[in-house]
Design an enzyme around this catalytic site. Structure first.
Site, PDB file in Angstrom:
ATOM      1  N   LEU A  59      52.156  29.717  30.728  1.00 38.67           N
ATOM      2  CA  LEU A  59      51.206  29.412  31.785  1.00 38.67           C
ATOM      3  C   LEU A  59      51.532  30.330  32.950  1.00 38.67           C
ATOM      4  O   LEU A  59      52.707  30.570  33.250  1.00 38.67           O
ATOM      5  CB  LEU A  59      51.331  27.947  32.237  1.00 38.67           C
ATOM      6  CG  LEU A  59      50.924  26.861  31.237  1.00 38.67           C
ATOM      7  CD1 LEU A  59      51.172  25.475  31.835  1.00 38.67           C
ATOM      8  CD2 LEU A  59      49.475  27.006  30.816  1.00 38.67           C
ATOM      9  N   ASP A  60      50.509  30.858  33.611  1.00 36.19           N
ATOM     10  CA  ASP A  60      50.743  31.689  34.784  1.00 36.19           C
ATOM     11  C   ASP A  60      51.584  30.911  35.789  1.00 36.19           C
ATOM     12  O   ASP A  60      51.472  29.680  35.894  1.00 36.19           O
ATOM     13  CB  ASP A  60      49.420  32.090  35.444  1.00 36.19           C
ATOM     14  CG  ASP A  60      48.608  33.057  34.589  1.00 36.19           C
ATOM     15  OD1 ASP A  60      49.167  33.611  33.629  1.00 36.19           O
ATOM     16  OD2 ASP A  60      47.413  33.240  34.903  1.00 36.19           O
ATOM     17  N   ARG A  61      52.386  31.624  36.538  1.00 31.31           N
ATOM     18  CA  ARG A  61      53.273  30.982  37.508  1.00 31.31           C
ATOM     19  C   ARG A  61      52.553  29.990  38.429  1.00 31.31           C
ATOM     20  O   ARG A  61      53.065  28.898  38.692  1.00 31.31           O
ATOM     21  CB  ARG A  61      54.004  32.050  38.336  1.00 31.31           C
ATOM     22  CG  ARG A  61      54.969  31.467  39.349  1.00 31.31           C
ATOM     23  CD  ARG A  61      55.864  32.519  39.961  1.00 31.31           C
ATOM     24  NE  ARG A  61      56.824  31.907  40.866  1.00 31.31           N
ATOM     25  CZ  ARG A  61      58.004  32.417  41.176  1.00 31.31           C
ATOM     26  NH1 ARG A  61      58.370  33.578  40.658  1.00 31.31           N
ATOM     27  NH2 ARG A  61      58.824  31.802  42.000  1.00 31.31           N
ATOM     28  N   VAL A  63      50.093  28.107  37.874  1.00 31.81           N
ATOM     29  CA  VAL A  63      49.387  27.065  37.122  1.00 31.81           C
ATOM     30  C   VAL A  63      50.347  25.961  36.704  1.00 31.81           C
ATOM     31  O   VAL A  63      51.494  26.214  36.339  1.00 31.81           O
ATOM     32  CB  VAL A  63      48.714  27.674  35.872  1.00 31.81           C
ATOM     33  CG1 VAL A  63      47.975  26.596  35.069  1.00 31.81           C
ATOM     34  CG2 VAL A  63      47.762  28.791  36.275  1.00 31.81           C
ATOM     35  N   HIS A 159      45.201  35.689  32.290  1.00 29.70           N
ATOM     36  CA  HIS A 159      44.389  35.321  33.465  1.00 29.70           C
ATOM     37  C   HIS A 159      42.936  35.026  33.084  1.00 29.70           C
ATOM     38  O   HIS A 159      42.029  35.158  33.900  1.00 29.70           O
ATOM     39  CB  HIS A 159      44.410  36.438  34.510  1.00 29.70           C
ATOM     40  CG  HIS A 159      45.765  36.752  35.035  1.00 29.70           C
ATOM     41  ND1 HIS A 159      45.980  37.702  36.019  1.00 29.70           N
ATOM     42  CD2 HIS A 159      46.994  36.256  34.728  1.00 29.70           C
ATOM     43  CE1 HIS A 159      47.280  37.786  36.282  1.00 29.70           C
ATOM     44  NE2 HIS A 159      47.918  36.905  35.509  1.00 29.70           N
TER      45      HIS A 159
END
Length: 237
Positions: A59-61, A63, A159
């Site tokens: 997961l993106d940082r 999120v 993304h």
């Protein structure tokens, strides 16, 4: 930092990742989920030496939400195969600026990543080095020029949700990288949450489903009721 564990057995562990923490170690040197969970397992089970933990997805940082890790190499291999064969289901909810013209739609774009900038470019048609990006969304509620949107990913591009929603004119609240008008969340977070993971259990093969909801008291989630957040989490289940 205490872990919020959604599910755990001898083979897998599913946790709720807080926004702002990297999925794995990066150049910042900040604490990351992989290291945090390894240390937690080491302490709770009094394990000597190194603890195995397989990173299955990221997961993106900025999120938060549900994230699964493998506790054995066999589980890691089988979960990674589920990701490759698209048997790994992921749903999200997000808060976007404005109200999308279509209440429900499937989006198909093509995404190319610039690794140096850690940013992607979206194209409406196939383009050089761009990969197809597919998702389905549904607007659950709109309030104060913001919309609560349920999302199901069909591909797992970098993304992807952030870039595709911005491309149709509705960037995520707080996502300055992809064109939001203001950082409404602050602290490097964006209004994107991993609400559920559905995957065949790597050993039993039974369906494993875990869900997570954002804190309804934190902006911009607080724009909507807890019932609306629960409704968003249920749309694709």
């Amino acid at each position: 930092m205490s872990l919020s564990i959604l599910y755990e057995d001898n083979h897998v562990i599913v946790v709720e990742k807080p926004p702002g923490i990297p999925s794995q170690a990066d150049d910042t040197g900040d604490m990351d989920m992989l290291t945090l969970i390894k240390e937690d397992i080491k302490v709770r089970y009094q394990k000597p030496g190194n603890v195995f933990l397989g990173l299955v997805h990221r997961l993106d940082r900025p999120v938060g939400g549900a994230m699964i890790f493998a506790k054995t190499s066999k589980a890691a291999s089988r979960l990674s195969d589920a990701v490759r064969t698209r048997k790994f289901g992921k749903t999200y909810m997000c808060v976007v600026e404005g109200v999308p013209a279509k209440q429900e739609a499937d989006l198909l774009h093509y995404i190319r990543k610039d690794a140096k900038k850690n940013q992607v470019t979206v194209f409406p048609q196939p383009a050089a080095e761009a990969k197809d990006a597919r998702l389905s969304y549904r607007v659950v509620a709109s309030q104060n020029s913001l919309s609560l949107v349920a999302v199901m990913l069909h591909t797992g591009r970098p993304h992807q949700i952030r870039a595709q929603m911005a491309y149709i004119g509705h960037p995520l609240a707080g996502d300055v990288k992809y064109g939001t008008s203001s950082n409404q969340r602050g602290h490097g977070s964006i209004a994107l949450w991993s609400t559920s993971i559905t995957v065949p259990h790597p050993i039993s093969k039974d369906e494993l489903r875990c869900t997570s909801l954002p804190n309804e008291k934190e902006a911009p989630w607080s724009t909507f009721t807890k019932q609306q957040l629960q409704q968003a989490a249920r749309w694709y289940m």
